[in-house]
Design a protein around this motif. Sequence first.
Motif, short mmCIF file in Angstrom:
data_model
loop_
_atom_site.label_atom_id
_atom_site.label_comp_id
_atom_site.label_asym_id
_atom_site.label_seq_id
_atom_site.Cartn_x
_atom_site.Cartn_y
_atom_site.Cartn_z
N ALA A 40 0.83 -1.21 0.00
CA ALA A 40 0.00 0.00 0.00
C ALA A 40 0.86 1.26 0.00
CB ALA A 40 -0.93 -0.02 1.22
N VAL A 41 1.90 1.28 0.82
CA VAL A 41 2.77 2.46 0.87
C VAL A 41 3.58 2.57 -0.43
CG1 VAL A 41 4.59 3.61 2.17
CG2 VAL A 41 2.88 2.28 3.38
N GLY A 42 3.90 1.43 -1.06
CA GLY A 42 4.60 1.46 -2.34
C GLY A 42 3.77 2.12 -3.43
N HIS A 43 2.44 1.88 -3.42
CA HIS A 43 1.56 2.55 -4.39
C HIS A 43 1.54 4.07 -4.15
CE1 HIS A 43 0.46 -1.20 -6.00
NE2 HIS A 43 -0.47 -1.55 -5.12
N ILE A 44 1.56 4.48 -2.88
CA ILE A 44 1.61 5.91 -2.57
C ILE A 44 2.92 6.51 -3.06
CG2 ILE A 44 1.57 7.61 -0.70
CD1 ILE A 44 -0.15 5.69 0.90
N ASP A 45 4.02 5.78 -2.87
CA ASP A 45 5.33 6.27 -3.30
C ASP A 45 5.39 6.40 -4.82
OD1 ASP A 45 8.30 6.74 -2.71
OD2 ASP A 45 8.41 5.02 -4.06
N GLU A 46 4.86 5.43 -5.54
CA GLU A 46 4.88 5.51 -7.01
C GLU A 46 4.02 6.67 -7.51
OE1 GLU A 46 3.61 1.77 -8.47
OE2 GLU A 46 5.38 0.67 -7.74
N GLY A 47 2.84 6.85 -6.92
CA GLY A 47 2.00 7.97 -7.33
C GLY A 47 2.61 9.32 -7.01
N TRP A 48 3.26 9.41 -5.84
CA TRP A 48 3.92 10.67 -5.47
C TRP A 48 5.06 10.99 -6.42
CZ3 TRP A 48 8.97 10.48 -3.12
CH2 TRP A 48 9.48 11.74 -2.82
N ARG A 49 5.85 10.00 -6.82
CA ARG A 49 6.98 10.24 -7.73
C ARG A 49 6.48 10.62 -9.13
NH1 ARG A 49 11.89 8.58 -5.76
NH2 ARG A 49 11.78 7.46 -3.76
N ILE A 50 5.42 9.98 -9.60
CA ILE A 50 4.88 10.32 -10.91
C ILE A 50 4.32 11.73 -10.91
CG2 ILE A 50 3.05 9.76 -12.56
CD1 ILE A 50 3.42 6.82 -11.78
N ARG A 51 3.60 12.09 -9.85
CA ARG A 51 3.03 13.44 -9.77
C ARG A 51 4.13 14.50 -9.65
NH1 ARG A 51 0.21 12.41 -5.97
NH2 ARG A 51 1.29 13.34 -4.20
#
Length: 483
Positions: free
Chosen positions: A182-193
């Motif tokens: 779950a935290v990995g999905h947040i990290d990927e979305g934050w980096r893309i944004r």
Amino acid sequence: MPNAPATINQASPGHLPIMSVGRVTMKNLAKFTSGAKRYFIYKSVAADAHVSHISFCFDDPHVAAWIEANNTVLTALTFDTFILRLRAKFLSATWFLEYGRCLTLAQRDSPLADWSAAKRQANQAVSTVPNLFMDDARLRLFMCILMHEDLLAEYNAKNMSMEGGQLGSLDNIVSLDDWCTAVGHIDEGWRIRKDREHKSYLKQLKSLGTLSSNISVPPVGAASNSRFLPSVPLQPVQKQTRSYALPLTINERNLLAANKGCTACQRVFLPNEHRCAYKDKPLPFGLVPTITQAHVDKICSDLNSRREKKVTTDSNVSSILTVSPIIAVVLGNISGDSDDDKSDTFEFMDEDTDMYPEEYVLPKPLYWSACIETPQGLSAPVKMLIDHGSPPALISERVATALHLPRYRLRKALTLAGAFHNKNDKRSRTHSIEYYSTFSISSPCGKWSSSRIRFLIAKSLHIDVILGLDFLSRNDIIVDAQY
């Protein structure tokens, strides 16, 4: 045993793994065990013949001699028991320190999936060390403390939202695997944004053609570009396709020559010893000032106003000055003065101010609080002196002893001398250095870390650490004394 760790070579599952000459570690031992078990399954080797098959797979003479001397006893053991005997015999007593350092490393710019996997692997490796092993709840809390500050802000915002009908949705996840996913999905979305916002901001600057005075480039890792944009709408200007400044005109060159200016960086009223950073390269277009008479007059009035303030505030300066520690002593308190007599209340002065000798004020030394990466992890912040006049990097013996830093003897003792010495006392003229330690420096936030540098251990150093020319040059650090 050699200091370099051994390597494991296995051409295919049908070949036995070979351990080269080197130090036995938990990593290469685990790799050897995995390769050997894969070979046993591939070749269908009987369980009682496992040890006899791998008894000749060690190139190190110490391991080979131990197996040959105890061949009868070892071949009768199971493979797992043999690995435990090998580990107890040749594994260093401090093998867990490397994994402890991995557990204390901050995330920095690493993706959370790779960073969390390395943390969990290191934690599993120290499962037999009670003081280092952490359960899932404690490891999760430890990773929250060491993760990137921007990701932590995203995590807290996601955790406090009403997703799923309740607060703390991330904290309520029981499984550590599900939590990391779950935290990995947040990290990927934050980096893309973050990457998308950064590209959009650069595209907007490119459309303007130049950097406006009310726009500042956002730092790396900024959560949003909205706070860096001006509040008023940006007016489109003529697009500029060039990246560097155009050559100076005759009037601009005359203004620079008449006002102590530099034709490279295009600044005025510079000191005689000015060293321009753009002497051998073109000046970027966004840094070009407006070289006009009004621009020169404004800078001149600002300098005069600052000098008048200095003259009024320096009227009560004492004629007896305390010499700054950066030039008074390089190693130890040679003159016999105590540290309490050294004043830190120095002020900066303009380079063109004419003052009497008894009113001369020295600039402040350049201090920095940073952490030392020890075998046990990061230390508490240590006060360090940045001194590019000192050729070596130095650390006091008191700090090296307190942090349990490894010491190595120099092949030949070094003799260092201070800036001043007492002629009547020959012992205070020079200092002999026999030991050194190798480590790196890290910022307190953990975002920057230096390369591993050799620090000489000095007995009479009255400051904790001196970051000398060796440290500054190897880490590409430039001290701009003008600013």
